[in-house]
Design a protein around this motif. Structure first.
Motif, mmCIF file in Angstrom:
data_model
loop_
_atom_site.group_PDB
_atom_site.id
_atom_site.type_symbol
_atom_site.label_atom_id
_atom_site.label_comp_id
_atom_site.label_asym_id
_atom_site.label_seq_id
_atom_site.Cartn_x
_atom_site.Cartn_y
_atom_site.Cartn_z
ATOM 1 N N TYR A 143 59.396 36.609 62.170
ATOM 2 C CA TYR A 143 59.965 37.310 61.031
ATOM 3 C C TYR A 143 59.957 36.437 59.774
ATOM 4 C CZ TYR A 143 61.561 40.673 64.480
ATOM 5 O OH TYR A 143 61.613 41.601 65.486
ATOM 6 N N VAL A 144 60.242 35.161 59.946
ATOM 7 C CA VAL A 144 60.227 34.240 58.819
ATOM 8 C C VAL A 144 58.815 34.115 58.260
ATOM 9 C CG1 VAL A 144 60.641 31.857 58.096
ATOM 10 C CG2 VAL A 144 62.243 32.984 59.639
ATOM 11 N N ASP A 145 57.820 34.052 59.134
ATOM 12 C CA ASP A 145 56.428 33.970 58.689
ATOM 13 C C ASP A 145 56.041 35.195 57.864
ATOM 14 O OD1 ASP A 145 56.229 31.585 60.011
ATOM 15 O OD2 ASP A 145 55.164 32.414 61.741
ATOM 16 N N VAL A 146 56.349 36.369 58.374
ATOM 17 C CA VAL A 146 56.005 37.601 57.662
ATOM 18 C C VAL A 146 56.764 37.674 56.340
ATOM 19 C CG1 VAL A 146 56.149 40.125 57.741
ATOM 20 C CG2 VAL A 146 55.375 38.847 59.742
ATOM 21 N N LEU A 147 58.028 37.292 56.351
ATOM 22 C CA LEU A 147 58.827 37.306 55.135
ATOM 23 C C LEU A 147 58.248 36.374 54.071
ATOM 24 C CD1 LEU A 147 61.387 38.299 53.684
ATOM 25 C CD2 LEU A 147 62.551 36.319 54.666
ATOM 26 N N MET A 148 57.851 35.174 54.469
ATOM 27 C CA MET A 148 57.289 34.226 53.509
ATOM 28 C C MET A 148 55.950 34.711 52.963
ATOM 29 S SD MET A 148 59.425 32.002 52.835
ATOM 30 C CE MET A 148 58.364 31.070 51.768
ATOM 31 N N ILE A 149 55.127 35.294 53.793
ATOM 32 C CA ILE A 149 53.850 35.834 53.326
ATOM 33 C C ILE A 149 54.097 36.945 52.304
ATOM 34 C CG2 ILE A 149 51.803 37.136 54.023
ATOM 35 C CD1 ILE A 149 51.910 35.511 56.657
ATOM 36 N N LEU A 150 55.056 37.805 52.574
ATOM 37 C CA LEU A 150 55.376 38.873 51.632
ATOM 38 C C LEU A 150 55.936 38.325 50.320
ATOM 39 C CD1 LEU A 150 56.886 41.581 53.988
ATOM 40 C CD2 LEU A 150 54.685 41.617 52.826
ATOM 41 N N VAL A 151 56.809 37.328 50.398
ATOM 42 C CA VAL A 151 57.382 36.733 49.183
ATOM 43 C C VAL A 151 56.298 36.077 48.341
ATOM 44 C CG1 VAL A 151 58.886 34.867 48.353
ATOM 45 C CG2 VAL A 151 59.701 36.448 50.099
ATOM 46 N N ILE A 152 55.409 35.333 48.968
ATOM 47 C CA ILE A 152 54.314 34.692 48.244
ATOM 48 C C ILE A 152 53.409 35.739 47.610
ATOM 49 C CG2 ILE A 152 52.208 33.321 48.534
ATOM 50 C CD1 ILE A 152 53.742 31.698 50.655
ATOM 51 N N VAL A 160 54.156 38.898 46.736
ATOM 52 C CA VAL A 160 54.851 39.557 45.622
ATOM 53 C C VAL A 160 54.897 38.631 44.410
ATOM 54 C CG1 VAL A 160 57.104 40.405 44.858
ATOM 55 C CG2 VAL A 160 56.168 41.121 47.058
ATOM 56 N N PHE A 161 55.161 37.360 44.631
ATOM 57 C CA PHE A 161 55.196 36.380 43.543
ATOM 58 C C PHE A 161 53.847 36.308 42.832
ATOM 59 C CE2 PHE A 161 54.487 31.917 42.266
ATOM 60 C CZ PHE A 161 55.447 31.834 41.267
ATOM 61 N N LEU A 162 52.771 36.261 43.589
ATOM 62 C CA LEU A 162 51.441 36.173 42.987
ATOM 63 C C LEU A 162 51.058 37.461 42.262
ATOM 64 C CD1 LEU A 162 49.519 34.231 45.734
ATOM 65 C CD2 LEU A 162 50.241 33.412 43.502
ATOM 66 N N ILE A 163 51.437 38.609 42.813
ATOM 67 C CA ILE A 163 51.155 39.872 42.131
ATOM 68 C C ILE A 163 51.910 39.944 40.814
ATOM 69 C CG2 ILE A 163 51.495 42.381 42.262
ATOM 70 C CD1 ILE A 163 50.826 42.144 45.260
ATOM 71 N N LYS A 182 41.906 33.602 36.551
ATOM 72 C CA LYS A 182 40.654 33.470 37.269
ATOM 73 C C LYS A 182 40.931 33.077 38.723
ATOM 74 C CE LYS A 182 36.221 31.436 36.206
ATOM 75 N NZ LYS A 182 35.531 30.436 35.420
ATOM 76 N N TYR A 183 40.229 33.655 39.637
ATOM 77 C CA TYR A 183 40.307 33.337 41.067
ATOM 78 C C TYR A 183 41.695 33.565 41.660
ATOM 79 C CZ TYR A 183 35.929 31.087 39.889
ATOM 80 O OH TYR A 183 34.681 30.823 39.423
ATOM 81 N N VAL A 184 42.361 34.604 41.247
ATOM 82 C CA VAL A 184 43.697 34.900 41.747
ATOM 83 C C VAL A 184 43.677 35.212 43.246
ATOM 84 C CG1 VAL A 184 43.671 37.356 41.204
ATOM 85 C CG2 VAL A 184 45.822 36.134 41.219
ATOM 86 N N GLU A 185 42.554 35.712 43.735
ATOM 87 C CA GLU A 185 42.489 36.078 45.153
ATOM 88 C C GLU A 185 42.595 34.867 46.061
ATOM 89 O OE1 GLU A 185 39.655 36.725 43.165
ATOM 90 O OE2 GLU A 185 40.314 38.692 42.500
ATOM 91 N N PHE A 186 42.178 33.713 45.562
ATOM 92 C CA PHE A 186 42.110 32.527 46.408
ATOM 93 C C PHE A 186 43.328 31.618 46.311
ATOM 94 C CE2 PHE A 186 37.726 33.680 45.299
ATOM 95 C CZ PHE A 186 37.300 34.039 46.569
ATOM 96 N N ILE A 187 44.268 31.918 45.443
ATOM 97 C CA ILE A 187 45.409 31.026 45.267
ATOM 98 C C ILE A 187 46.409 31.127 46.421
ATOM 99 C CG2 ILE A 187 46.924 32.492 43.922
ATOM 100 C CD1 ILE A 187 47.290 30.003 42.086
ATOM 101 N N ILE A 188 46.375 32.223 47.165
ATOM 102 C CA ILE A 188 47.314 32.372 48.284
ATOM 103 C C ILE A 188 46.973 31.417 49.427
ATOM 104 C CG2 ILE A 188 46.138 34.207 49.533
ATOM 105 C CD1 ILE A 188 48.919 35.486 49.868
#
Length: 54
Positions: free
Chosen positions: A5-14, A16-19, A29-35
């Motif tokens: 759950y923590v893993d999924v939560l962190m992926i979602l937070v990251i 949302v932050f990037l979006i 530029k290259y927003v797709e690769f920053i995650i």
């Protein structure tokens, strides 16, 4: 909380932050690769915590 759950939560937070940063216009530029480095830092942090904390 379970680790999964923590893993999924962190992926979602990251994500949302990037979006949000992309919509504001901070990321151009290259927003797709920053995650990738953000997730790498997260999982390295988890490894270090398991390795050195008891």
């Amino acid at each position: 909380m379970k680790s999964k759950y923590v893993d999924v939560l962190m992926i979602l937070v990251i994500t949302v932050f990037l979006i949000a940063m992309n919509e504001i216009g901070i990321l151009e530029k290259y927003v797709e690769f920053i995650i990738i480095p953000m997730l790498a830092v997260y999982f390295v942090g988890k490894y270090v915590q398991r390795k050195f904390c008891k």
